[in-house]
Design an enzyme around this catalytic site. Structure first.
Site, mmCIF file in Angstrom:
data_model
loop_
_atom_site.group_PDB
_atom_site.id
_atom_site.type_symbol
_atom_site.label_atom_id
_atom_site.label_comp_id
_atom_site.label_asym_id
_atom_site.label_seq_id
_atom_site.Cartn_x
_atom_site.Cartn_y
_atom_site.Cartn_z
ATOM 1 N N HIS A 11 -109.629 -76.077 27.793
ATOM 2 C CA HIS A 11 -109.391 -76.367 26.797
ATOM 3 C C HIS A 11 -109.846 -78.144 26.927
ATOM 4 O O HIS A 11 -110.329 -78.558 26.157
ATOM 5 C CB HIS A 11 -107.721 -76.382 26.355
ATOM 6 C CG HIS A 11 -107.561 -77.059 25.422
ATOM 7 N ND1 HIS A 11 -107.806 -76.633 23.933
ATOM 8 C CD2 HIS A 11 -106.283 -78.149 25.339
ATOM 9 C CE1 HIS A 11 -107.033 -77.130 23.119
ATOM 10 N NE2 HIS A 11 -106.268 -78.915 24.069
ATOM 11 N N GLU A 12 -108.835 -79.427 28.267
ATOM 12 C CA GLU A 12 -108.772 -80.508 28.599
ATOM 13 C C GLU A 12 -109.846 -80.770 28.478
ATOM 14 O O GLU A 12 -110.425 -82.277 27.775
ATOM 15 C CB GLU A 12 -108.174 -80.553 29.433
ATOM 16 C CG GLU A 12 -106.616 -80.499 29.095
ATOM 17 C CD GLU A 12 -105.850 -80.712 27.796
ATOM 18 O OE1 GLU A 12 -106.639 -82.363 27.490
ATOM 19 O OE2 GLU A 12 -105.145 -80.421 27.374
ATOM 20 N N HIS A 53 -112.040 -81.402 25.280
ATOM 21 C CA HIS A 53 -111.768 -83.113 24.124
ATOM 22 C C HIS A 53 -112.802 -83.967 25.234
ATOM 23 O O HIS A 53 -113.017 -84.458 24.266
ATOM 24 C CB HIS A 53 -110.701 -83.160 25.085
ATOM 25 C CG HIS A 53 -109.535 -83.125 23.702
ATOM 26 N ND1 HIS A 53 -108.807 -82.044 22.877
ATOM 27 C CD2 HIS A 53 -108.487 -82.096 24.420
ATOM 28 C CE1 HIS A 53 -109.079 -81.875 22.005
ATOM 29 N NE2 HIS A 53 -107.473 -81.840 23.450
ATOM 30 N N HIS A 82 -115.471 -86.627 22.992
ATOM 31 C CA HIS A 82 -115.785 -87.302 23.303
ATOM 32 C C HIS A 82 -117.265 -87.693 23.775
ATOM 33 O O HIS A 82 -117.796 -88.711 22.883
ATOM 34 C CB HIS A 82 -114.511 -88.068 24.592
ATOM 35 C CG HIS A 82 -114.907 -89.480 24.519
ATOM 36 N ND1 HIS A 82 -114.242 -90.598 25.641
ATOM 37 C CD2 HIS A 82 -115.334 -90.608 23.945
ATOM 38 C CE1 HIS A 82 -113.799 -91.374 25.115
ATOM 39 N NE2 HIS A 82 -114.709 -91.759 24.301
#
Length: 226
Positions: free
Chosen positions: A96-97, A100, A104
């Site tokens: 999940h991280e 991100h 980006h």
């Protein structure tokens, strides 16, 4: 006013329940070992490489559920349980991280909007509650402080809602990647999806709670003007 208090009380209760369910789910899935034996760090690094991202570092940070991606220094920060963990929960959070980080790298619009708001909110949050308090105390004298406070709170509410597509999209990217690359088996995938679902619900409840609070402050302003 009584109705507003009741709504806020209900939202607070729902928020506490969702937080409890989130923690219980992660505790449960932290006990389920990942069939491929990979650690959260290894999964994160693999997902970054698969998306041709080579300028993002994966770091270990203190605390529980403190996992986050920092676009400023391009770091995926994983709590020690996730960084070193080899469980279903660790796999879900690490992916999940990294979702991100992929956002980006691909200039995902909603992440860009949220990042642009952070500097303003970091300053506004220091004074907003004091301005609102002053506005409530002075409401029978002047509406200016409360009007300013409500305007600042409206921005934080907007931020909460912009966060929703960012978090849901990161989870979708994570689940699609771990399934496609067979990081998890079918049973582990269902658990990963369940864990991330409850994590997303915390953001949803927070956004709804922020909106309810904003409407309460707006009602104070309108009541004062009447």
């Amino acid at each position: 006013m009584g109705g507003a208090y009741l709504i806020m009380f209900v939202i607070m209760g729902v928020s506490m329940y969702v937080q409890w369910r989130l923690k219980s789910k992660f505790e449960e899935y932290s006990q389920v070992g990942l069939s491929n034996g990979m650690s959260g760090k290894e999964i994160a690094e693999a997902m970054l490489r698969a998306n041709n991202i080579f300028d993002v570092r994966v770091l270990s940070v203190e605390g529980r559920l403190t996992d986050h991606y920092n676009p400023q220094d391009k770091t995926v920060n994983l709590s020690s349980d996730v960084y070193y963990g080899r469980s279903v929960a660790a796999a879900a959070v690490a992916a999940h991280e990294c979702g991100h980080a992929v956002q980006h790298a691909t200039a995902y619009a909603w992440l860009g909007f949220r990042s642009q708001m952070v500097p303003f909110l970091s300053v506004a949050s220091r004074y907003m509650q004091w301005i609102i308090l002053a506005g409530v105390l002075l409401i029978n004298t002047t509406a200016i402080p409360l009007t300013i406070g409500v305007a600042l709170f409206a921005v934080t509410t907007l931020f909460s809602f912009i966060t929703l597509p960012v978090e849901y999209d990161a989870s979708n990217r994570a689940l699609a990647w771990i399934q496609k690359n067979r990081v998890v088996n079918e049973r582990e995938y269902i658990m990963s999806a369940d864990a991330l679902k409850w994590a997303a619900r915390t953001y949803l409840v927070a956004a709804i709670g922020s909106l309810a609070t904003l409407l309460y402050y707006v009602s104070l302003l309108l009541g004062r003007r009447d």
